[in-house]
Scaffold this active site. Structure first.
Site, PDB file in Angstrom:
ATOM      1  N   ASN A 171      -0.609 -11.283   2.466  1.00  0.00           N
ATOM      2  CA  ASN A 171       0.038 -11.731   1.235  1.00  0.00           C
ATOM      3  C   ASN A 171      -0.229 -10.653   0.188  1.00  0.00           C
ATOM      4  OD1 ASN A 171       0.892 -12.980  -1.072  1.00  0.00           O
ATOM      5  ND2 ASN A 171      -0.635 -14.635  -1.027  1.00  0.00           N
ATOM      6  N   TRP A 172       0.787  -9.826  -0.042  1.00  0.00           N
ATOM      7  CA  TRP A 172       0.591  -8.692  -0.960  1.00  0.00           C
ATOM      8  C   TRP A 172       0.533  -9.148  -2.423  1.00  0.00           C
ATOM      9  CZ3 TRP A 172       4.046  -3.963   0.893  1.00  0.00           C
ATOM     10  CH2 TRP A 172       3.622  -3.577   2.177  1.00  0.00           C
ATOM     11  N   LYS A 173       0.923 -10.385  -2.686  1.00  0.00           N
ATOM     12  CA  LYS A 173       0.961 -10.900  -4.062  1.00  0.00           C
ATOM     13  C   LYS A 173       1.754  -9.930  -4.962  1.00  0.00           C
ATOM     14  CE  LYS A 173      -3.236 -13.431  -3.155  1.00  0.00           C
ATOM     15  NZ  LYS A 173      -4.415 -14.099  -3.676  1.00  0.00           N
ATOM     16  N   HIS A 208       1.449 -21.687  -2.270  1.00  0.00           N
ATOM     17  CA  HIS A 208       0.206 -20.947  -2.521  1.00  0.00           C
ATOM     18  C   HIS A 208      -0.472 -21.512  -3.770  1.00  0.00           C
ATOM     19  CE1 HIS A 208      -2.550 -17.727  -3.521  1.00  0.00           C
ATOM     20  NE2 HIS A 208      -2.483 -17.393  -2.252  1.00  0.00           N
ATOM     21  N   GLU A 224      -1.779 -20.136  -6.198  1.00  0.00           N
ATOM     22  CA  GLU A 224      -1.380 -19.476  -7.456  1.00  0.00           C
ATOM     23  C   GLU A 224      -0.042 -20.033  -7.953  1.00  0.00           C
ATOM     24  OE1 GLU A 224      -1.941 -15.505  -5.927  1.00  0.00           O
ATOM     25  OE2 GLU A 224      -4.087 -15.941  -5.841  1.00  0.00           O
ATOM     26  N   GLU A 251      -6.430 -22.685   2.488  1.00  0.00           N
ATOM     27  CA  GLU A 251      -7.029 -21.706   1.587  1.00  0.00           C
ATOM     28  C   GLU A 251      -7.816 -22.433   0.496  1.00  0.00           C
ATOM     29  OE1 GLU A 251      -4.674 -17.750   1.743  1.00  0.00           O
ATOM     30  OE2 GLU A 251      -3.749 -19.039   0.262  1.00  0.00           O
ATOM     31  N   GLY A 285      -9.795 -14.579  -3.463  1.00  0.00           N
ATOM     32  CA  GLY A 285     -10.035 -13.434  -4.347  1.00  0.00           C
ATOM     33  C   GLY A 285     -11.421 -13.423  -4.972  1.00  0.00           C
ATOM     34  N   SER A 341     -10.572 -14.690   0.919  1.00  0.00           N
ATOM     35  CA  SER A 341     -11.564 -13.616   1.105  1.00  0.00           C
ATOM     36  C   SER A 341     -11.834 -13.293   2.572  1.00  0.00           C
ATOM     37  CB  SER A 341     -12.868 -13.947   0.373  1.00  0.00           C
ATOM     38  OG  SER A 341     -12.632 -14.019  -1.032  1.00  0.00           O
ATOM     39  N   GLY A 351      -5.125 -11.827   1.571  1.00  0.00           N
ATOM     40  CA  GLY A 351      -4.664 -11.253   0.313  1.00  0.00           C
ATOM     41  C   GLY A 351      -5.173  -9.834   0.151  1.00  0.00           C
ATOM     42  N   GLY A 352      -6.262  -9.681  -0.612  1.00  0.00           N
ATOM     43  CA  GLY A 352      -6.778  -8.358  -0.965  1.00  0.00           C
ATOM     44  C   GLY A 352      -6.924  -7.399   0.209  1.00  0.00           C
TER      45      GLY A 352
HETATM   46  P1  PGA Z   1      -7.691 -13.168  -0.714  1.00  0.00           P
HETATM   47  O1  PGA Z   1      -6.328 -13.977  -0.932  1.00  0.00           O
HETATM   48  O2  PGA Z   1      -7.730 -12.755   0.742  1.00  0.00           O
HETATM   49  O3  PGA Z   1      -7.566 -11.985  -1.634  1.00  0.00           O
HETATM   50  O4  PGA Z   1      -8.805 -14.076  -1.063  1.00  0.00           O
HETATM   51  C1  PGA Z   1      -5.849 -14.861   0.054  1.00  0.00           C
HETATM   52  C2  PGA Z   1      -4.588 -15.533  -0.417  1.00  0.00           C
HETATM   53  O5  PGA Z   1      -4.521 -15.873  -1.616  1.00  0.00           O
HETATM   54  O6  PGA Z   1      -3.648 -15.752   0.355  1.00  0.00           O
END
Ligand code: PGA
Length: 255
Positions: free
Chosen positions: A10-12, A96, A98, A166, A172, A212, A233-234
């Site tokens: 997930n590149w966000k 998600h 967010e 998640e 994050g 994470s 994500g990251g």
């Molecule tokens: P993260 O994000 O790996 O940076 O914690 C995961 C996500 O939000 O899908």
């Protein structure tokens, strides 16, 4: 029950075209065709067409991070399922945390989005997860159960549905759920999916863990019996890290 792992990045809201090309060129070298894992990268909308072209000839699939449920019209700033499908998008992340928290997306809205994407011929990664205070209050499974019930209905084409667990406190933050914490919630989700769609669907549906996930913790998480991959994500923005998480999932296949 052996399920083929599924790892999605997930590149966000990250990567210009130049940055994305560099990341993708690293991934193309590191993620060899034939690996026993489904892999997708969910890019920002601006990158879907160019990244789709970069993925040609690889086993990596293209994903998006959102989709509106209406088919067309006066919805400024939104993108429809047909538009995504035409861009060769195969997976769409819906729900998600967010989107739920920053953009206030409700269960009803998410249900319409899930349905629009599945009806439009794409696969959906539907995200659920509890806040830290909800976990501390002992209401994790209540929250997850409600999110599943709100976003999904038994009329859905569940063969193209993946659930991503998640925990919001792990996204994050560098703080990951322990394998036991992840396994407990994944088993609960699987039971709910069996209740909604039938025992076979419960057995075959893939449930990703997200929050994470890094090269250093991927193997222990992927070793959990009900963890079938990761939503990353990251670490998906660093080709070597993403590839190493994919390899850890591949290694879990032979467990
Ligand atoms: P993260 O994000 O790996 O940076 O914690 C995961 C996500 O939000 O899908």
């Amino acid at each position: 029950m052996s399920r083929r792992p599924f790892v999605a990045g997930n590149w966000k809201m990250n990567c210009t075209l130049v940055e994305a090309r560099e990341l993708m060129s690293g991934l193309r070298k590191l993620v060899q065709p034939g690996i026993p894992v489904d892999v997708a990268v969910c890019t920002p909308f601006t990158l879907l067409y160019p990244m789709g072209r970069e993925l040609d000839g690889t086993d990596i699939k293209l994903g998006a991070q959102n989709c509106y449920f209406e088919s067309k019209g006066a919805f400024t700033g939104e993108t429809s399922a047909a538009m995504l499908k035409a861009a060769n998008v195969e997976y769409v992340i819906i729900g998600h945390s967010e989107r739920r928290q920053i953009f206030g997306e409700s269960g009803d809205l998410l249900r319409s989005k899930v349905k629009a994407c599945l009806d439009g011929g794409m696969s959906v990664i539907y995200c659920v997860g509890e806040l830290l205070e909800q976990r501390d209050a002992g209401s994790t499974t209540d929250v997850i159960g409600r999110q599943l019930a709100e976003g999904l209905g038994d009329d859905l084409d569940h063969g193209r549905l993946t659930i991503a667990y998640e925990p919001v406190w792990a996204i994050g933050t560098g703080r990951t759920a322990t394998p036991d914490q992840a396994q407990e919630v994944h088993a609960f989700i699987r039971e709910r999916m069996a209740g909604l769609f039938g025992a076979d669907a419960g057995n075959t549906m893939r449930i990703q863990y997200g929050g994470s996930v890094k090269p250093g913790n991927a193997a222990e998480l992927m070793a959990c019996p009900d963890v079938d991959g990761a939503l990353v994500g990251g670490a998906s923005l660093v080709a070597e890290d993403f590839a190493s998480i994919i390899l850890a999932s591949a290694a879990a296949v032979s467990r």
